[in-house]
Design a protein around this motif. Structure first.
Motif, PDB file in Angstrom:
ATOM      1  N   UNK A  12      11.778  62.644  -2.739  1.00  0.00           N
ATOM      2  CA  UNK A  12      11.321  61.455  -2.021  1.00  0.00           C
ATOM      3  C   UNK A  12      11.340  60.278  -2.982  1.00  0.00           C
ATOM      4  N   UNK A  13      11.890  59.164  -2.501  1.00  0.00           N
ATOM      5  CA  UNK A  13      11.946  57.960  -3.335  1.00  0.00           C
ATOM      6  C   UNK A  13      13.054  57.996  -4.358  1.00  0.00           C
ATOM      7  N   UNK A  14      14.283  58.295  -3.936  1.00  0.00           N
ATOM      8  CA  UNK A  14      15.421  58.320  -4.861  1.00  0.00           C
ATOM      9  C   UNK A  14      15.609  56.905  -5.411  1.00  0.00           C
ATOM     10  N   UNK A  15      15.518  56.761  -6.724  1.00  0.00           N
ATOM     11  CA  UNK A  15      15.379  55.415  -7.264  1.00  0.00           C
ATOM     12  C   UNK A  15      16.192  55.141  -8.537  1.00  0.00           C
ATOM     13  N   UNK A  16      16.096  56.012  -9.545  1.00  0.00           N
ATOM     14  CA  UNK A  16      16.711  55.747 -10.843  1.00  0.00           C
ATOM     15  C   UNK A  16      18.000  56.513 -11.051  1.00  0.00           C
ATOM     16  N   UNK A  17      18.905  55.961 -11.874  1.00  0.00           N
ATOM     17  CA  UNK A  17      20.184  56.596 -12.161  1.00  0.00           C
ATOM     18  C   UNK A  17      20.550  56.461 -13.635  1.00  0.00           C
ATOM     19  N   UNK A  18      21.240  57.479 -14.142  1.00  0.00           N
ATOM     20  CA  UNK A  18      21.850  57.411 -15.460  1.00  0.00           C
ATOM     21  C   UNK A  18      23.036  58.349 -15.474  1.00  0.00           C
ATOM     22  N   UNK A  19      24.050  58.070 -16.309  1.00  0.00           N
ATOM     23  CA  UNK A  19      25.154  59.034 -16.389  1.00  0.00           C
ATOM     24  C   UNK A  19      25.373  59.469 -17.827  1.00  0.00           C
ATOM     25  N   UNK A  20      25.894  60.679 -17.976  1.00  0.00           N
ATOM     26  CA  UNK A  20      26.162  61.227 -19.299  1.00  0.00           C
ATOM     27  C   UNK A  20      27.326  60.478 -19.934  1.00  0.00           C
TER      28      UNK A  20
END
Length: 525
Positions: A102-110
């Motif tokens: 719930x609350x999909x919000x932050x992202x980062x990639x390798x």
């Protein structure tokens, strides 16, 4: 199918007369053109992968209300589908046995662009996703109010800031699970990694500082103090590692930090709901882009070796509430998520005009551009349609004196009262945001029909500054506009609750129908 092409026209509002030459071509030999302002630009840093836009590249958005990650092919300007990580907001998410995100919000990639780290702020979870298959590889419970994170240089760990605690949680990106925690101070908001991967920088929502952590030893080695405000919603480190830009959403400012000197070199007055900074280096030089949600603008600054950065232009976004941003691998495009329009603007960084707007899932927050993320241009396995094609409306509002609350005010003050309506889980989610109302006052909001009939919608309370950052109501909304009326001074208990959340000491408190911002803020970031 989900792309809306816009004619290139007068899409920018120039900040200075000299900005008119910003779109000139590069000098012979490909060297950066001279600055139109006479300021010495920071030396351009060549991207590790400067290849032009490719069908193997992907743009991702974290969609907070549809609980999805949208996947876009930037070369085609087309939405391929969404990765479902949970139900649409409301629905089963209120169940005590709800097991998804719930609350999909932050992202980062390798660093190799083969994996995404996705942070869900309401379920306090981190999912690692394979970019080739769009499958979830692991699911980890992180710390309280986990927000934004970053992979280590070897891709083996994903560090995420826990806003509701004083820790950074270290997730094992290969096997899942918590590999450790670092105590960094109250309310850490985001983790940034230095270009060499040796240091982590953490901003805060409860302290005007950046915490510096040695990645190998997991020890705090210093603090950069003197930021413009205690609440830093987001931050970014420049590709050359020379600067950190820390955004202060509530104060409408940005602290520009000299990393080598470990001190604030400039404070910029940027506007209401200042949000994600990011950087683009192209033939014209090195620039910082900054979203200002309350003005529906993306600001463009030229980076300088000393002194304050120079404001070049204000890009008028083709939707409401620009939020996350990320440049293409070659620096020729900046992708900006439109939180209240469920779309992404594509900005040409040489002309600073919006050249395309692409639909996303509901309420996009973080945005990433991952060069070469997939093995082939036609690779789009395992995607669905959740959150796509849902109509989002920004409806008119009426203030107690009968005037319109949704008109953009002069002087960079933004709107007084914004209202966004979107369908979720069989109902409509009505989101209100208020500025410059009567301080510490409870208001009743009404849905106003075509006949003028008023139906009570939700009550909310402003803080001592007259703000209500995010008020939510769920109903079958059939109104044509939303009106508010004051009910009186807020109770001491409500004001105490507002004070706790404004200082970062309370997150997502429980509340009933008569709710204050402390109980209805989903993520003030």
């Amino acid at each position: 199918m989900f792309s809306v092409r816009h004619a290139i026209g007068a899409a920018t509002v120039l900040a200075t007369a000299g900005a008119a030459v910003f779109g000139v071509t590069a000098a012979a030999g490909g060297s950066p053109a001279a600055s139109p302002h006479g300021a010495r630009p920071v030396a351009a840093v060549k991207a590790a992968d400067p290849a032009p836009l490719s069908g193997r590249d992907r743009v991702y958005t974290a969609d907070q209300s549809s609980n999805t990650v949208t996947v876009i092919d930037p070369a085609a300007g087309r939405t391929l589908g969404t990765i479902r990580l949970g139900d649409q907001r409301l629905g089963a998410t209120l169940s005590p046995q709800y097991l998804s995100n719930a609350g999909v919000h932050g992202l980062g990639y390798s660093p190799d662009r083969r994996r995404l780290g996705v942070v869900s702020v309401a379920s306090n979870t981190v999912d690692i996703i394979d970019t080739a298959t769009n499958k979830v590889l692991s699911h980890t419970d992180a710390g309280r109010a986990a927000h934004e994170g970053a992979f280590t240089a070897d891709g083996g760990e994903f560090w995420v800031a826990d806003r509701g605690r004083d820790t950074v949680t270290i997730v094992d990106a290969d096997r899942g699970g918590v590999a450790g925690r670092v105590t960094v101070g109250a309310g850490p908001s985001k983790v940034l990694m230095s270009p060499d991967g040796e240091l982590a920088y953490v901003n805060h929502i409860s302290a005007p500082e950046i915490t510096v952590v040695d990645v190998k030893s997991r020890k705090v080695t210093g603090r950069i103090t003197g930021l413009a405000d205690v609440f830093s919603s987001d931050a970014a480190i420049s590709p050359d590692g020379k600067e950190i830009w820390a955004a202060h959403k509530r104060a409408g400012k940005v602290s520009v930090i000299d990393v080598a000197a470990r001190k604030v070199k400039a404070v910029l007055d940027t506007g209401p709901d200042t949000n994600h900074p990011n950087f683009a280096t192209n033939a014209l030089g090195s620039f910082a882009y900054l979203t200002v949600g309350g003005l529906d603008q993306t600001l463009v600054y030229e980076r300088t070796a000393s002194g304050a950065p120079k404001l070049i232009t204000r890009v008028r976004n083709h939707g409401h509430a620009p939020h996350g941003s990320w440049p293409s691998g070659d620096g020729t495009r900046m992708y900006v998520g439109l939180e209240k329009s469920d779309a992404v603007d594509v900005i040409d960084t040489t002309t600073n005009r919006v050249i395309d707007t692409i639909s996303t899932g509901q309420e996009p927050q973080a945005v990433l551009y991952a060069p070469g993320a997939v093995p082939s241009a036609d690779s789009a396995p395992g995607l669905g349609r959740q959150g796509l094609g849902e109509r989002v409306r920004n409806v008119p509002t009426v203030l107690p004196d009968g005037s319109a609350g949704d008109a953009m005010r002069p002087g960079g003050k933004g709107r007084v009262l914004e209202a966004t309506v979107r369908p979720v889980g069989g109902l409509d989610m009505v989101q209100l945001q208020a500025r410059d109302l009567r301080p510490a006052t409870t208001y009743q909001a009404y849905a106003v029909g075509a006949s003028g009939r008023e139906t009570p919608l939700v009550s909310f309370t402003t803080d001592e500054g007259g703000k209500a950052p995010q008020v939510l109501s769920f109903s079958a909304f059939t109104g044509k506009r939303i009106a508010i009326k004051p009910k009186g001074r807020a109770s001491a208990q409500t004001l105490a609750s507002l004070k706790r959340i404004s200082t970062g000491h309370e997150h997502n408190a429980a509340g009933g129908r008569d709710a204050d911002p402390a109980s209805l803020v989903f993520c003030c970031c």
